[in-house]
Scaffold this motif. Structure first.
Motif, PDB file in Angstrom:
ATOM      1  N   GLU A  65       1.007  -1.418  -0.308  1.00 34.74           N
ATOM      2  CA  GLU A  65      -0.417   0.188   0.051  1.00 34.74           C
ATOM      3  C   GLU A  65       0.864   1.225  -0.059  1.00 34.74           C
ATOM      4  N   ASP A  98       3.977  14.603   6.273  1.00 34.74           N
ATOM      5  CA  ASP A  98       2.844  13.840   5.621  1.00 34.74           C
ATOM      6  C   ASP A  98       3.208  12.433   5.069  1.00 34.74           C
ATOM      7  N   THR A 100       4.322   8.227   5.096  1.00 29.18           N
ATOM      8  CA  THR A 100       3.669   6.880   6.106  1.00 29.18           C
ATOM      9  C   THR A 100       5.097   6.001   7.434  1.00 29.18           C
ATOM     10  N   ASP A 123       1.240   7.416   1.202  1.00 27.53           N
ATOM     11  CA  ASP A 123       0.138   6.021   1.252  1.00 27.53           C
ATOM     12  C   ASP A 123       0.263   5.934  -0.567  1.00 27.53           C
ATOM     13  N   THR A 126      -3.758   6.892  -2.028  1.00 33.72           N
ATOM     14  CA  THR A 126      -3.328   8.056  -1.665  1.00 33.72           C
ATOM     15  C   THR A 126      -3.029   8.888  -2.578  1.00 33.72           C
ATOM     16  N   ALA A 127      -1.778   8.849  -3.134  1.00 33.41           N
ATOM     17  CA  ALA A 127      -0.767   9.249  -4.039  1.00 33.41           C
ATOM     18  C   ALA A 127      -1.338   9.161  -5.867  1.00 33.41           C
ATOM     19  N   ASP A 129      -4.456   8.641  -6.381  1.00 30.88           N
ATOM     20  CA  ASP A 129      -6.130   8.970  -6.639  1.00 30.88           C
ATOM     21  C   ASP A 129      -5.536  10.644  -7.317  1.00 30.88           C
ATOM     22  N   ASP A 130      -4.745  11.611  -6.547  1.00 31.43           N
ATOM     23  CA  ASP A 130      -4.214  12.417  -6.879  1.00 31.43           C
ATOM     24  C   ASP A 130      -2.906  12.530  -6.768  1.00 31.43           C
ATOM     25  N   THR A 134      -0.542  15.297  -5.281  1.00 35.86           N
ATOM     26  CA  THR A 134       0.827  15.087  -4.015  1.00 35.86           C
ATOM     27  C   THR A 134       1.707  15.488  -5.085  1.00 35.86           C
TER      28      THR A 134
END
Length: 688
Positions: A65, A98, A100, A123, A126-127, A129-130, A134
């Motif tokens: 992940e 920021d 993980t 993550d 998250t990275a 998705d945007d 990011t």
């Protein structure tokens, strides 16, 4: 089919055709799903490759992940100062907030004291998705409150993906806008009319919009990913091929308007005469594209799937919608050069193309030899050519990720930002680590996580990512593990460099399979259409000569002018596909007309008349198609620029040399044998 074309050509029924088209297209646009286009082209490797096996196995690891961003700092032309080092340490602390894994975010300073880097675990979901957001956030944090002269850059997987996605951002709009402008200008020049160009451009534009919609919806249904690069090529292909078909139909329609007073009758004759050639040309391109479905790389399959749909739609619009639109608009559409009815002998006047045809017929041997020598000279440019670009060579200009990678190459280990992953059985970790450390080109080996009986080794190479040296090291690693005895022989090697190597290898296999298939398809179509076995062979040889000449000329341009050290992995296959399939279009346009004229005037005079009838339209179509493919250069992606340049040069060679001079010379030399085994012949007409 004649009944359908008679319906399309009718003055009243043409209105019905246009109305039905508007309704059908409106319904398709309203109800077809609109999947999001993936802006970042995926590798799509088959499961048989080690890279794909490693990627699948890593999904079960604890770090599956996670991803990582790499930030780089340097002071151009000098070493880092104490203030620089302090500022970098502060930026690393800010970046860790920021991450993980905050404890892992520590700056590494180069031995030469000129650069520093930080690896920031993130993550993955998250990275991805945007990705743009990011990347922007990381760049902002890394560059905040830096001393004057100290610069920061984002690179690594996140950096390169962000730059590639940015390169494709708005690609559809830019390509469409530039393509429309190019097509509009060339149509105005070709038709010398301020209004005629609007109709074919509107029809082709509608076909392009529908093709993109249908291709993406169909692709989603079949589990195929149509990314931004495929969408761009699809749009260019539909505009190029569709406009070519429109030019051919309009030219034949105008010719018939001079002979017939009734515009519906003129269109019926035009579409029944030019329609089979257009359908055969489009069918050749579509079937050639469908051969990509046999490819192993999913990206190749997606391109073939989407573009085949696009070409079929372009042909349907050229043979159904365009004839109806032209009939509805009437003769006035050609203003100010309105074709008036002057009788059956309207098109018999001597033209430049007639003179050219007669000149070639007098010295076919000389012209053939000179043409072949010219194409051969251009083909020599392929000497020393190579295939495969490194990661830093795949984008035009100096994107941030490329600049950062060059800094890493100079100040750190060139392979530091790459990622080579070795998965070994848990019981063979020590032996696997030793084999890796003893392999030439390996800089360091770091043991990592375990899952499902496999242990991960993170291997850093000394070579730059995606370079030939890195590929040699990956190949050596795989060979050393395969040659080992016992459990360690089950070790597999993946990661970014291994993926790029497998893409190149699989692409070569695709090329070796697809190219012969395309040649067979083109030969069969030409043989059926021309009812000859000799003509297809000679025409295919002419297309192949054009392909190698365009590759050679392009290679000289790439290496000496544009600074591209090699062809990108899939460029040769795609260039072959488009050049052969589209080049055969012009063969079909010319030779089908020559066969038609041969029935009345014999082979020699038939070719002269065919050249006189089609020379202008083929030249116009070729120049337009070349310009449309050159539009791919507006995107800062080397692969698309290379495809555009190669196809542009090849189409111009095909149009201005091969189809105009070389093919007629072959026909004049072989005579009726060109049409063997067909035996229909007519009395040769003497020169005028």
């Amino acid at each position: 089919m004649r009944a359908l074309w008679r319906f399309i050509s009718g003055k009243r029924t043409a209105w019905a055709v246009l109305g039905a088209t508007v309704v059908a297209v409106g319904l398709l646009f309203a109800f077809l799903p609109t999947p999001e286009t993936d802006a970042y082209p995926a590798s799509g490797l088959p499961d048989s490759t080690q890279s794909a096996q490693v990627a699948a196995a890593l999904e079960d690891f604890p770090s599956a992940e996670q991803t990582a961003a790499i930030l780089v700092w340097n002071r151009e032309g000098g070493s880092l100062t104490d203030d620089d080092r302090a500022a970098i340490q502060e930026r690393a602390t800010a970046l860790a907030a920021d991450s993980t894994a905050p404890e892992a975010v520590r700056p590494q300073f180069s031995d030469d004291g000129e650069a520093a880097l930080v690896v920031v675990p993130l993550d993955k979901a998250t990275a991805e998705d945007d990705l743009a957001g990011t990347a922007d956030a990381l760049r902002a944090t890394a560059s905040e409150d830096l001393p004057d002269g100290l610069d920061s850059y984002l690179t690594g997987g996140v950096g390169f993906q962000a730059d590639i996605s940015n390169a494709f951002a708005g690609a559809d709009v830019r390509l469409l806008l530039v393509t429309v402008i190019v097509v509009a200008v060339l149509l105005i020049v070709t038709y010398r009319s301020p209004v005629l160009w609007i109709v074919p451009l509107a029809v082709v534009g509608l076909a392009d919009g529908l093709a993109g919609k249908v291709a993406k919806a169909a692709a989603e249904s079949f589990g195929v990913t149509v990314d931004a690069s495929i969408s761009g090529i699809l749009s260019v292909l539909v505009f190029g091929a569709g406009t070519n078909y429109a030019l051919l139909l309009v030219a034949r329609y105008r010719e018939e308007l001079l002979k017939q007073e009734d515009r519906s009758a003129a269109m019926f004759t035009a579409v029944t005469s030019a329609g089979p050639a257009i359908a055969a040309s489009g069918g050749t391109v579509a079937l050639s594209l469908i051969t990509l479905l046999f490819a192993e790389l999913s990206g190749n399959r997606a391109l073939g799937f989407a573009c085949a749909i696009g070409v079929v739609i372009a042909v349907l619009f050229a043979l159904i919608v365009l004839p109806a639109a032209l009939v509805v608009c009437g003769r006035g559409l050609f203003w100010p050069f309105i074709p008036r009815h002057v009788g059956e002998h309207a098109a018999t006047k001597t033209s430049l193309w007639t003179k050219l045809g007669r000149g070639v017929s007098r010295k076919p041997v000389t012209i053939l030899v000179v043409s072949v020598l010219g194409l051969g000279a251009l083909s020599v440019g392929l000497v020393g050519a190579s295939v495969g670009l490194s990661q830093t060579e795949q984008l035009l200009g100096e994107p941030e990720s490329v600049t950062a990678q060059k800094i890493v190459d100079d100040s750190f280990s060139a392979g530091l930002t790459g990622q080579t992953i070795v998965l070994a059985p848990e019981g063979a970790v020590a032996e696997a680590s030793q084999i890796a450390e003893e392999t030439d080109g390996v800089d360091s080996v770091r043991p990592g996580e375990t899952a499902n009986g496999l242990a991960q080794l993170s291997v850093s190479l000394t070579a730059a990512p995606d370079s030939d040296e890195a590929f040699d090291t990956v190949t050596a690693l795989r060979a050393n593990y395969a040659d080992a005895s016992g459990e360690v022989s089950e070790t597999i090697v993946g990661g970014t460099d291994a993926t790029a190597l497998d893409e190149r290898t699989v692409s070569e296999r695709d090329q070796n399979l697809i190219i012969p298939l395309i040649l067979v398809i083109v030969f069969v179509i030409l043989a059926v259409l021309l009812r000859s076995l000799v003509a297809p062979v000679l025409l295919l040889l002419s297309v192949l000569a054009t392909f190698f000449a365009s590759l050679g000329a392009s290679n000289l341009l790439f290496q000496n002018v544009l600074g591209f050290p090699a062809f990108d992995t899939n460029v040769v296959l795609f260039a072959f596909l488009f050049l052969v399939a589209l080049g055969v279009d012009y063969n079909i346009f010319l030779t089908t007309r020559a066969r038609e004229e041969r029935m009345l005037h014999g082979t020699r005079e038939g070719m002269i008349r065919a050249l006189a009838s089609t020379g202008a339209v083929i030249t116009s179509a070729g120049i337009l198609l070349a310009a449309v493919f050159a539009v791919l250069g507006v995107l800062p992606v080397v692969a698309l620029t290379q495809i555009g340049v190669i196809v542009c040069i090849g189409v111009l060679l095909d149009t201005l040399l091969v189809r105009t001079i070389l093919v007629p010379a072959l026909v004049f030399l072989t005579g009726d044998r060109f049409w063997w085994p067909s035996t229909v012949r007519a009395v040769e007409t003497s020169d005028r």
